[in-house]
Design a protein around this motif. Sequence first.
Motif, PDB file in Angstrom:
ATOM      1  N   ALA A  87      32.721  50.522  41.367  1.00 23.42           N
ATOM      2  CA  ALA A  87      32.083  51.226  40.256  1.00 23.42           C
ATOM      3  C   ALA A  87      33.193  51.665  39.315  1.00 23.42           C
ATOM      4  O   ALA A  87      34.351  51.774  39.710  1.00 23.42           O
ATOM      5  N   GLY A  88      32.828  51.903  38.049  1.00 27.30           N
ATOM      6  CA  GLY A  88      33.829  52.329  37.085  1.00 27.30           C
ATOM      7  C   GLY A  88      34.473  51.160  36.369  1.00 27.30           C
ATOM      8  O   GLY A  88      34.084  50.004  36.532  1.00 27.30           O
ATOM      9  N   SER A  89      35.489  51.468  35.573  1.00 31.07           N
ATOM     10  CA  SER A  89      36.153  50.468  34.745  1.00 31.07           C
ATOM     11  C   SER A  89      37.573  50.190  35.222  1.00 31.07           C
ATOM     12  O   SER A  89      38.461  51.044  35.074  1.00 31.07           O
ATOM     13  N   PRO A  90      37.819  49.014  35.807  1.00 31.45           N
ATOM     14  CA  PRO A  90      39.186  48.675  36.215  1.00 31.45           C
ATOM     15  C   PRO A  90      40.124  48.576  35.018  1.00 31.45           C
ATOM     16  O   PRO A  90      41.322  48.864  35.140  1.00 31.45           O
ATOM     17  N   PHE A  91      39.611  48.193  33.850  1.00 35.03           N
ATOM     18  CA  PHE A  91      40.449  48.075  32.659  1.00 35.03           C
ATOM     19  C   PHE A  91      40.958  49.440  32.214  1.00 35.03           C
ATOM     20  O   PHE A  91      42.123  49.593  31.850  1.00 35.03           O
ATOM     21  N   ASP A  92      40.087  50.441  32.219  1.00 28.99           N
ATOM     22  CA  ASP A  92      40.496  51.771  31.786  1.00 28.99           C
ATOM     23  C   ASP A  92      41.523  52.385  32.726  1.00 28.99           C
ATOM     24  O   ASP A  92      42.307  53.244  32.316  1.00 28.99           O
ATOM     25  N   ALA A  93      41.533  51.956  33.995  1.00 31.11           N
ATOM     26  CA  ALA A  93      42.464  52.527  34.976  1.00 31.11           C
ATOM     27  C   ALA A  93      43.833  51.856  34.946  1.00 31.11           C
ATOM     28  O   ALA A  93      44.810  52.403  35.469  1.00 31.11           O
ATOM     29  N   MET A  94      43.927  50.681  34.332  1.00 28.24           N
ATOM     30  CA  MET A  94      45.189  49.931  34.370  1.00 28.24           C
ATOM     31  C   MET A  94      46.318  50.638  33.634  1.00 28.24           C
ATOM     32  O   MET A  94      47.452  50.728  34.136  1.00 28.24           O
ATOM     33  N   LYS A  95      46.048  51.133  32.439  1.00 33.06           N
ATOM     34  CA  LYS A  95      47.105  51.733  31.627  1.00 33.06           C
ATOM     35  C   LYS A  95      47.692  52.987  32.267  1.00 33.06           C
ATOM     36  O   LYS A  95      48.924  53.089  32.417  1.00 33.06           O
ATOM     37  N   PRO A  96      46.869  53.969  32.669  1.00 29.15           N
ATOM     38  CA  PRO A  96      47.460  55.178  33.252  1.00 29.15           C
ATOM     39  C   PRO A  96      48.176  54.931  34.580  1.00 29.15           C
ATOM     40  O   PRO A  96      49.148  55.632  34.904  1.00 29.15           O
ATOM     41  N   HIS A  97      47.724  53.940  35.344  1.00 30.01           N
ATOM     42  CA  HIS A  97      48.337  53.694  36.653  1.00 30.01           C
ATOM     43  C   HIS A  97      49.348  52.556  36.629  1.00 30.01           C
ATOM     44  O   HIS A  97      50.039  52.321  37.636  1.00 30.01           O
ATOM     45  N   GLN A  98      49.427  51.851  35.508  1.00 28.12           N
ATOM     46  CA  GLN A  98      50.413  50.780  35.334  1.00 28.12           C
ATOM     47  C   GLN A  98      50.353  49.746  36.457  1.00 28.12           C
ATOM     48  O   GLN A  98      51.379  49.340  37.015  1.00 28.12           O
ATOM     49  N   ARG A  99      49.149  49.336  36.788  1.00 32.03           N
ATOM     50  CA  ARG A  99      48.966  48.264  37.759  1.00 32.03           C
ATOM     51  C   ARG A  99      47.609  47.616  37.539  1.00 32.03           C
ATOM     52  O   ARG A  99      46.749  48.162  36.845  1.00 32.03           O
ATOM     53  N   ARG A 100      47.426  46.465  38.143  1.00 28.59           N
ATOM     54  CA  ARG A 100      46.195  45.718  37.951  1.00 28.59           C
ATOM     55  C   ARG A 100      45.140  46.131  38.977  1.00 28.59           C
ATOM     56  O   ARG A 100      45.461  46.428  40.126  1.00 28.59           O
ATOM     57  N   PHE A 101      43.876  46.134  38.521  1.00 28.37           N
ATOM     58  CA  PHE A 101      42.758  46.429  39.400  1.00 28.37           C
ATOM     59  C   PHE A 101      41.731  45.303  39.295  1.00 28.37           C
ATOM     60  O   PHE A 101      41.677  44.578  38.303  1.00 28.37           O
ATOM     61  N   TRP A 102      40.892  45.182  40.324  1.00 27.51           N
ATOM     62  CA  TRP A 102      39.848  44.151  40.353  1.00 27.51           C
ATOM     63  C   TRP A 102      38.488  44.831  40.488  1.00 27.51           C
ATOM     64  O   TRP A 102      38.407  46.050  40.641  1.00 27.51           O
ATOM     65  N   PHE A 103      37.425  44.013  40.449  1.00 30.97           N
ATOM     66  CA  PHE A 103      36.069  44.564  40.607  1.00 30.97           C
ATOM     67  C   PHE A 103      35.267  43.629  41.502  1.00 30.97           C
ATOM     68  O   PHE A 103      35.348  42.410  41.378  1.00 30.97           O
ATOM     69  N   ASP A 104      34.498  44.209  42.413  1.00 32.02           N
ATOM     70  CA  ASP A 104      33.657  43.427  43.318  1.00 32.02           C
ATOM     71  C   ASP A 104      32.357  43.073  42.609  1.00 32.02           C
ATOM     72  O   ASP A 104      31.333  43.736  42.780  1.00 32.02           O
ATOM     73  N   GLN A 105      32.385  41.999  41.815  1.00 34.27           N
ATOM     74  CA  GLN A 105      31.229  41.603  41.030  1.00 34.27           C
ATOM     75  C   GLN A 105      30.032  41.276  41.925  1.00 34.27           C
ATOM     76  O   GLN A 105      30.119  40.440  42.813  1.00 34.27           O
ATOM     77  N   GLY A 106      28.925  41.960  41.666  1.00 36.86           N
ATOM     78  CA  GLY A 106      27.710  41.703  42.426  1.00 36.86           C
ATOM     79  C   GLY A 106      27.764  42.183  43.867  1.00 36.86           C
ATOM     80  O   GLY A 106      26.838  41.935  44.638  1.00 36.86           O
TER      81      GLY A 106
END
Length: 218
Positions: free
Chosen positions: A162-181
């Motif tokens: 849940a939430g936005s992996p894109f919005d979390a990338m900048k403050p944490h300086q790392r890549r995130f993924w999402f469990d689509q479906g």
Amino acid sequence: MNPRHRIVLGLGLALSAGWPVISMVQAADHGQMGQTFPIIEEDLLTTIEARLRTLEASGQIADLQRRMQEQATMSVRRPKPVAGLSAASERRQWLFDPSIVLEADIRDDKGNLIAARGTRVNPLDHVALGQDLIFVDGTDQTQVDWAVRSHSAEGAKIIFVAGSPFDAMKPHQRRFWFDQGGRLTARFGIRHTPAVVTSAGKALRVTEVQLGTKGGTS
């Protein structure tokens, strides 16, 4: 309606109804059975084009395109949350067997049989799980902070449910993924987050982690 049009219309009705065409052609004219009305055929394409020109002139098409682009962007930046998951209230752990049963023969480019249909194959026999998988609720900052603090970018992939992996990338300086479906959480049987998937020989160990009030484990 002239006789030629009447015959063409009759043939069309016969074909659409599945009747023998010859019976329609040879049918007798019994006269008019009731009130008839002229067939008015409106040029649908012309009507659509005129409507589109009106919408374009009023700016409604541009507005519709803008809204569609915004919706597409939002669906990518903040995907639909995985349903049925909640925060872990206790620690739960189990082993997951990733083996699959082949539904068809697997052959090489020369047609030689590599594995027959019905063969049970464990992917871990051929490739190791390179990184741990960490599933978190991206709208719960405690879970995100715990995952980032406890698992390096080299050693783990943090996957939002849940939430936005894109919005979390900048403050944490790392890549995130999402469990689509929710495909991965469903396959592993995960019902609560955070959850950690690690390698355990020929199986995978799945652990739902209860976090303390300050983001630590308990």
